[in-house]
Design a protein around this motif. Sequence first.
Motif, PDB file in Angstrom:
ATOM      1  N   ALA A 106      23.151  73.380  61.425  1.00  0.00           N
ATOM      2  CA  ALA A 106      23.493  74.830  61.117  1.00  0.00           C
ATOM      3  C   ALA A 106      24.191  74.593  59.927  1.00  0.00           C
ATOM      4  CB  ALA A 106      24.189  76.227  62.917  1.00  0.00           C
ATOM      5  N   VAL A 107      24.194  74.699  58.681  1.00  0.00           N
ATOM      6  CA  VAL A 107      25.652  74.104  57.734  1.00  0.00           C
ATOM      7  C   VAL A 107      24.995  75.535  57.226  1.00  0.00           C
ATOM      8  CG1 VAL A 107      26.141  73.519  55.392  1.00  0.00           C
ATOM      9  CG2 VAL A 107      25.010  72.019  56.853  1.00  0.00           C
ATOM     10  N   GLU A 108      23.852  76.167  56.727  1.00  0.00           N
ATOM     11  CA  GLU A 108      23.585  77.089  56.175  1.00  0.00           C
ATOM     12  C   GLU A 108      24.765  78.757  57.149  1.00  0.00           C
ATOM     13  OE1 GLU A 108      22.907  78.043  53.133  1.00  0.00           O
ATOM     14  OE2 GLU A 108      22.936  75.908  52.653  1.00  0.00           O
ATOM     15  N   ALA A 494      25.707  67.039  47.793  1.00  0.00           N
ATOM     16  CA  ALA A 494      24.850  67.138  47.040  1.00  0.00           C
ATOM     17  C   ALA A 494      23.468  65.999  47.748  1.00  0.00           C
ATOM     18  CB  ALA A 494      25.039  66.334  46.017  1.00  0.00           C
ATOM     19  N   VAL A 495      24.220  65.083  48.525  1.00  0.00           N
ATOM     20  CA  VAL A 495      22.459  64.763  49.610  1.00  0.00           C
ATOM     21  C   VAL A 495      22.253  65.508  50.021  1.00  0.00           C
ATOM     22  CG1 VAL A 495      22.190  62.694  51.549  1.00  0.00           C
ATOM     23  CG2 VAL A 495      23.954  62.221  49.500  1.00  0.00           C
ATOM     24  N   GLN A 496      23.382  66.805  51.140  1.00  0.00           N
ATOM     25  CA  GLN A 496      22.773  67.258  51.734  1.00  0.00           C
ATOM     26  C   GLN A 496      21.739  68.642  51.619  1.00  0.00           C
ATOM     27  OE1 GLN A 496      23.291  68.096  54.727  1.00  0.00           O
ATOM     28  NE2 GLN A 496      22.345  69.596  55.503  1.00  0.00           N
ATOM     29  N   LYS A 497      21.779  68.080  49.719  1.00  0.00           N
ATOM     30  CA  LYS A 497      21.193  69.353  49.498  1.00  0.00           C
ATOM     31  C   LYS A 497      19.470  68.706  48.867  1.00  0.00           C
ATOM     32  CE  LYS A 497      24.724  71.781  46.802  1.00  0.00           C
ATOM     33  NZ  LYS A 497      25.286  72.843  45.457  1.00  0.00           N
ATOM     34  N   LEU A 498      19.805  67.583  48.846  1.00  0.00           N
ATOM     35  CA  LEU A 498      18.783  67.088  48.507  1.00  0.00           C
ATOM     36  C   LEU A 498      17.276  66.735  49.690  1.00  0.00           C
ATOM     37  CD1 LEU A 498      17.492  64.503  46.178  1.00  0.00           C
ATOM     38  CD2 LEU A 498      18.605  62.580  47.501  1.00  0.00           C
ATOM     39  N   TYR A 499      18.165  66.703  51.194  1.00  0.00           N
ATOM     40  CA  TYR A 499      17.122  66.413  52.117  1.00  0.00           C
ATOM     41  C   TYR A 499      16.454  68.391  51.569  1.00  0.00           C
ATOM     42  CZ  TYR A 499      19.437  62.679  54.210  1.00  0.00           C
ATOM     43  OH  TYR A 499      20.047  61.549  54.544  1.00  0.00           O
TER      44      TYR A 499
END
Length: 501
Positions: A106-108, A494-499
């Motif tokens: 639930a990052v966002e 950055a890795v989180q955004k890549l997913y």
Amino acid sequence: MEKLILGIDIGTTSVKTILISSAGKIVDETTQDHDLLSAHPGWAEEDALVWWQDAVATVKRMAERHPEMMASVRGIGVSGMVPAIVMLDEKGEPVRNTIQQNDARAVEQIRRVKERLDQAELFGRTGGYTNQQHVIPRLLWVKEQEPSVYERTRWVMGSYDYIVYQLTGKRSVEWNWAVESGMFDIRRKEWITEYMEPFGIRPSLFPEVHASDEIVGTVSEAAAALTGLPAGIPVIAGAADHVASTLAAGIIHTGDLLIKFGGAGDILYCVDEIRPCDRLFFDYHIVPGKYLLNGCMAASGSLVKWYLKNILGEYDGDVLKRLDQEAEKVPAASEGLIILPYFVGEKTPIFDPEARGVLFGLTLAHQRQHIFRAVLESVIYGFRHHVDVLKESGYRAAHIYATNGGAKSSFWCQIAADVLGSTVTSYPTHPGSALGVAFLAGMKTGVFSQWEQIREFLGGGKVYHPNPENVKIYDKSYEIYRGLYEALKGSCQAVQKLYKE
């Protein structure tokens, strides 16, 4: 005739049931293993029905082993992970897998909740800031990503609350689940409904809050038929697993510190005042007038299990013993190999669901025993980070104790003493949370009368003193460990955004 108490603990990797007596003896204990489910990076789920099946299996096993004793059971206590989220429909059936306390999806939603709620006010009322462990962001994720599931949800409770419900038919929430939900006023001891309403979270989803030792109900006829227990046995609200472990380790005095080697890693420090720390969690202790500052690492024993099952392809007690023997021959700090244990994000003290696990310093000279030792060291580095936070808040550990699965490893306990630079007393055969919550039920039902009686169960303690040479090496390695996260924080994001692309 001795009186008996039953304790059940819902753990990350197993359910444990224990039977204790008024004479200060552990009569028997049994476990049933289950798995943590992670279908996507950062996800951590389990099946609540499996928990209940495991609880039934372990209690029934106990009843079959000691049929003549079941009539002497005076109370039942249940402990478990917090705040795992169990979502039930109107009939009391789970509508989806549970969302575990170490889930990082639930990052966002966390970001939006942080923006919407006054964080200074939140900390003042709840003892913490919005983080991945809080309930609102995770329920908001379900509401947005699984709307039909959310609409079917009538009740939300914790892991041990669910087992209490299955045993008694009574819906409840124990107050430390409420505390760690991020929606509970720790001084007024009531839900903060104005924190739920802006996000469309219905306050009616949450059952009545009970103190840990309150009797919620009694074993129902249906539960008795399944388990082999007599109907009518009182069942208390229960306790968060880490709080129950604190009592079970005999930590009832200010300044005592517990490191708990469970599926997740808990660090608990006993205080006598409500003074939350912004990098730790706050809980009510089971002992009246005492409170706990605590930290929780999302992965500890579960990281060891992941390495053995998914990298080595084998997981049993024998392989652990062999690896301990092999890794003990590796120098302290694993010849330059350092691991960040953030395999499912991290809770305290960095509160970063986007943090990721890292193996740093690998060379062709490193072998499986190096990696295994580095895994163990990484968990203790995480414990040390919490000890540093306590020191920065003006608290120092008078005594350090170790319990749960990892405390069975003399090798891991010695690493703990060396990394922490302090004497560590472990209880390798100690049953942990199940004992703590059983003793609590015994206190409530009059089987026990003094908190000090918990010490009658503390046997087989082992003391580990720090090796001065290893302490020097670990001091240097620990500094690198701390710097790695700061250096790689942006890359983790950055890795989180890549997913998501």
